[in-house]
Design an enzyme around this catalytic site. Sequence first.
Site, PDB file in Angstrom:
ATOM      1  CB  SER A 150      29.233  40.673  42.508  1.00 32.04           C
ATOM      2  OG  SER A 150      30.016  41.818  42.213  1.00 32.04           O
ATOM      3  CE1 TYR A 163      32.900  36.993  41.363  1.00 29.13           C
ATOM      4  CE2 TYR A 163      32.432  39.299  40.914  1.00 29.13           C
ATOM      5  CZ  TYR A 163      32.482  38.240  41.797  1.00 29.13           C
ATOM      6  OH  TYR A 163      32.103  38.427  43.095  1.00 29.13           O
TER       7      TYR A 163
END
Length: 256
Positions: A150, A163
């Site tokens: 990401s 995350y």
Amino acid sequence: MSGAPQLLAGRTIVVTGAARGVGHAIALACARAGARLVLADILADRLAETAAAMAAQGHQLRAVPLDLGDPAAIEAFADDVGAHEGTIHGLVNNAAIATGIGGPEFDAIEIDTWDRVMRVNVRGTWLVTRAMVPLMQAGSDGGRIVNLASDTALWGAPRLLAYTASKGAVISMTRSLARELGPRGIGIACIAPGIMRCEATEYVPAERHALYERGRAVPGPQVPDDITGTVVFLLTPGALAVTGQTIPVDAGFVFT
């Protein structure tokens, strides 16, 4: 899709997290490029629906439920793929947990949440890779692995620490594995998308979507189909020279 280049013809690809959203889009793109697929996801009922719809379109695939948080389930999955497919040519490590985008600050994250994210996103990615590599080595083509990270790990997104940290670990694993797997003829690369507009991100606060959509070099929303062409290329035999690299595929939100 009729007329689509068959870049993956004759290749068997495993895609995790394939029941919906980004994983489903990747699976469709691989199928349209000629691949035979093994689809995996913890959402067993949704996975079955996705697989049935793709099979009805004429794509070759099997669907196998898989919980990345369970090491025994991953071992059983590898045994199943080995028994049915024998050899695979590619693996897409897409399955992950994304919790709390725009949510609690670092000192308010629950320990159980942190551990669950790391168990699935980091340990699960490692264990699936470890389980699939022997099936790649069984063939004449060493194989290709694509990890989904990401761009939050590249720009340091706030209020998303668990995350972001997990995706930073995926990037680091990709680099280290490239050096270990390269001598075996296996290439591994990583893509770093931004937040996308899809079913899996409906819970993301509107202001976080707006931050991305204003800040991209190509302004506007990003959707799963925006990343699938890059994934398909990285799964081809010609992508070995890209091993170890992390490629932001986020319409220019971050540059590296």
